[in-house]
Design a protein around this motif. Sequence first.
Motif, mmCIF file in Angstrom:
data_model
loop_
_atom_site.group_PDB
_atom_site.id
_atom_site.type_symbol
_atom_site.label_atom_id
_atom_site.label_comp_id
_atom_site.label_asym_id
_atom_site.label_seq_id
_atom_site.Cartn_x
_atom_site.Cartn_y
_atom_site.Cartn_z
ATOM 1 N N GLY A 1 82.260 83.818 40.149
ATOM 2 C CA GLY A 1 83.027 83.252 41.254
ATOM 3 C C GLY A 1 83.313 81.778 41.040
ATOM 4 N N GLY A 2 82.317 81.032 40.541
ATOM 5 C CA GLY A 2 82.538 79.618 40.259
ATOM 6 C C GLY A 2 83.558 79.401 39.159
ATOM 7 N N ALA A 3 83.496 80.243 38.132
ATOM 8 C CA ALA A 3 84.456 80.134 37.031
ATOM 9 C C ALA A 3 85.877 80.400 37.516
ATOM 10 N N LEU A 4 86.036 81.443 38.321
ATOM 11 C CA LEU A 4 87.372 81.762 38.836
ATOM 12 C C LEU A 4 87.891 80.655 39.746
ATOM 13 N N LEU A 5 87.022 80.109 40.584
ATOM 14 C CA LEU A 5 87.443 79.027 41.474
ATOM 15 C C LEU A 5 87.849 77.793 40.675
ATOM 16 N N ALA A 6 87.082 77.452 39.646
ATOM 17 C CA ALA A 6 87.410 76.293 38.819
ATOM 18 C C ALA A 6 88.744 76.492 38.103
ATOM 19 N N GLY A 7 88.968 77.705 37.570
ATOM 20 C CA GLY A 7 90.228 77.983 36.895
ATOM 21 C C GLY A 7 91.423 77.912 37.835
ATOM 22 N N LEU A 8 91.277 78.475 39.023
ATOM 23 C CA LEU A 8 92.369 78.437 39.998
ATOM 24 C C LEU A 8 92.669 77.015 40.446
ATOM 25 N N LEU A 9 91.626 76.211 40.643
ATOM 26 C CA LEU A 9 91.832 74.812 41.027
ATOM 27 C C LEU A 9 92.533 74.046 39.916
ATOM 28 N N ALA A 10 92.134 74.275 38.671
ATOM 29 C CA ALA A 10 92.769 73.593 37.543
ATOM 30 C C ALA A 10 94.246 73.957 37.456
ATOM 31 N N TRP A 11 94.526 75.241 37.648
ATOM 32 C CA TRP A 11 95.929 75.672 37.597
ATOM 33 C C TRP A 11 96.716 75.105 38.767
ATOM 34 N N GLY A 12 96.147 75.175 39.973
ATOM 35 C CA GLY A 12 96.858 74.696 41.151
ATOM 36 C C GLY A 12 97.144 73.212 41.119
ATOM 37 N N LEU A 13 96.173 72.408 40.633
ATOM 38 C CA LEU A 13 96.345 70.960 40.614
ATOM 39 C C LEU A 13 97.351 70.506 39.565
ATOM 40 N N THR A 14 97.606 71.327 38.556
ATOM 41 C CA THR A 14 98.577 70.968 37.527
ATOM 42 C C THR A 14 99.931 71.631 37.752
ATOM 43 N N ALA A 15 99.910 72.911 38.108
ATOM 44 C CA ALA A 15 101.170 73.638 38.295
ATOM 45 C C ALA A 15 101.842 73.266 39.603
ATOM 46 N N GLY A 16 101.068 72.950 40.636
ATOM 47 C CA GLY A 16 101.639 72.620 41.935
ATOM 48 C C GLY A 16 102.627 71.469 41.888
ATOM 49 N N PRO A 17 102.234 70.295 41.365
ATOM 50 C CA PRO A 17 103.190 69.181 41.287
ATOM 51 C C PRO A 17 104.428 69.509 40.454
ATOM 52 N N LEU A 18 104.239 70.252 39.350
ATOM 53 C CA LEU A 18 105.395 70.627 38.528
ATOM 54 C C LEU A 18 106.354 71.512 39.303
#
Length: 273
Positions: free
Chosen positions: A113-130
Amino acid sequence: MQALNQSIAVGPMGFSIGQLLIILAFGVALLAGALIGRRHHTPTADTLFNLLLIALLGARLVFVARYWSSYDGILSLLDLRDGGFDPMGGLVVGLGYATWRLWRSPRQRLPLGGALLAGLLAWGLTAGPLLLIEQQGRPLPDTPLTTLAGAPTDLPELAEREAKPLVVNLWATWCPPCRREMPVFEQAQHEIGDITFAFVNQGENVSLVNRFLDEQSLQLDNVLLDAHTALGDVTGAMALPTTLFYDAQGQLVNTHFGELSQATLRQGLERLR
């Protein structure tokens, strides 16, 4: 003004920004899973790799199901070079597998669960602004181009003359995927009357382009030359082939990096209609 890069060339290979962000997010998930799993003596790497493969398989199967009629055989179904994946289908399948693993393996719940949350946060924080930048609208660039006859022109002039949505393919004769996708574009240009297609060659001279068209027996309209590859710089397309989809108002609505098949071209055209 140069646009934000949409693709990056690494030697003979190229990656879209979206693909690189997924790789980054997966790397973050692996790292987080390893750190949390070490503390709880529960590895997660195998589960994460299985999750990625299952999500990719699901995305491909959903895409093939949607565009089944565009494939002409088993080999074309298995050819992943066209980038034919359904993101929503992959997300649903991946979440389903992750939920099943969390339910079946109580020991993995915290590290996975922690791994999935970290991956989703990493994707969201980079893909969101783009994504926000993309939604602000990117009009047709007025980069100077020339026709095969040597006449000066540009994409806004072509769009104004045709008054239809415009698909712009950036290509070169030395590029194998560019060569493979040309018959797909030729067929589409002849069969689809409500879309304009333009083929902007990057950095090659008129004799080389004409020789290629003759050797391949290609009948294409709107073949244009960009001798200094300025259009690639302006649109942020750093690798070939890249296909840009503009609506009737001249706004960019979709970008496809890499080789197109009939199915992936059909997917791109749907957003123009």
